[in-house]
Design an enzyme around this catalytic site. Sequence first.
Site, mmCIF file in Angstrom:
data_model
loop_
_atom_site.group_PDB
_atom_site.id
_atom_site.type_symbol
_atom_site.label_atom_id
_atom_site.label_comp_id
_atom_site.label_asym_id
_atom_site.label_seq_id
_atom_site.Cartn_x
_atom_site.Cartn_y
_atom_site.Cartn_z
ATOM 1 N N ARG A 68 0.855 -1.190 0.000
ATOM 2 C CA ARG A 68 0.000 0.000 0.000
ATOM 3 C C ARG A 68 0.883 1.230 0.000
ATOM 4 O O ARG A 68 1.837 1.329 0.771
ATOM 5 C CB ARG A 68 -0.904 -0.007 1.239
ATOM 6 C CG ARG A 68 -1.784 1.221 1.376
ATOM 7 C CD ARG A 68 -3.207 0.921 1.054
ATOM 8 N NE ARG A 68 -4.017 2.122 1.006
ATOM 9 C CZ ARG A 68 -5.075 2.340 1.768
ATOM 10 N NH1 ARG A 68 -5.443 1.430 2.641
ATOM 11 N NH2 ARG A 68 -5.782 3.433 1.629
ATOM 12 N N ARG A 111 -6.245 -0.423 -4.325
ATOM 13 C CA ARG A 111 -5.198 -0.715 -3.351
ATOM 14 C C ARG A 111 -5.076 -2.222 -3.132
ATOM 15 O O ARG A 111 -6.077 -2.937 -3.173
ATOM 16 C CB ARG A 111 -5.449 -0.018 -2.029
ATOM 17 C CG ARG A 111 -6.869 -0.192 -1.505
ATOM 18 C CD ARG A 111 -7.236 1.019 -0.649
ATOM 19 N NE ARG A 111 -8.583 1.018 -0.170
ATOM 20 C CZ ARG A 111 -9.607 1.600 -0.774
ATOM 21 N NH1 ARG A 111 -9.455 2.189 -1.934
ATOM 22 N NH2 ARG A 111 -10.799 1.608 -0.239
ATOM 23 N N ASP A 119 -6.309 -2.835 2.425
ATOM 24 C CA ASP A 119 -6.828 -1.770 3.274
ATOM 25 C C ASP A 119 -7.322 -2.450 4.542
ATOM 26 O O ASP A 119 -8.046 -3.452 4.465
ATOM 27 C CB ASP A 119 -7.980 -1.040 2.577
ATOM 28 C CG ASP A 119 -8.525 0.103 3.407
ATOM 29 O OD1 ASP A 119 -7.717 0.871 3.973
ATOM 30 O OD2 ASP A 119 -9.759 0.241 3.495
ATOM 31 N N ASP A 164 -9.107 -1.515 8.259
ATOM 32 C CA ASP A 164 -9.755 -0.490 9.080
ATOM 33 C C ASP A 164 -10.091 -1.042 10.452
ATOM 34 O O ASP A 164 -10.520 -2.195 10.578
ATOM 35 C CB ASP A 164 -11.060 -0.019 8.426
ATOM 36 C CG ASP A 164 -10.832 0.785 7.167
ATOM 37 O OD1 ASP A 164 -9.836 1.534 7.098
ATOM 38 O OD2 ASP A 164 -11.656 0.672 6.243
#
Length: 168
Positions: free
Chosen positions: A82, A93, A96, A98
């Site tokens: 990334r 990407r 990811d 989160d």
Amino acid sequence: MPVVFLGFGSNLGDRKGFIETAVSLVNERIGRVLSRSSFYDSEPWGFVSDNAFVNAAASVETSLEPTAVLERIKSIERELGRVKKLSDGYEDRPIDIDILFYDDAVIDLPTLTVPHPLMPMRRFVLEPLAEIAPDFVHPVLKRSVAELLRDLTGDERGRAANEVEVLS
């Protein structure tokens, strides 16, 4: 120990492989992975791309504070390719990650907001999260993950015409 719920997404390269590697690195560097959802296929959200996403969620028991979890997540993302975003919007990407929930904490820092503020609007987050934690209650909205998914669709099963596809 606190439990952190993480959302994973990838729409470049070996999408499932990136998520599998990220989950493994989380297990090594952040804490013991308690559960991981199936893979879910979804269209890009918030931007246009020809590359579909694969998404998943995991629960992780950790001794780390939320900001330390975030630092290690960012390190894992960089390690998996990334790069810093070129624009203010969303873009393709390889990985990811989160932080969706950190126990029932409510955190509002310049670099970290927990619960994730866009989670209630994102089927690709709620669907895998509901698989592993349907009864977990959002500490601000006071609704379970399953209820948030139903609220998003208006359907008791949490499905709609634009549903996320479960991958094997």
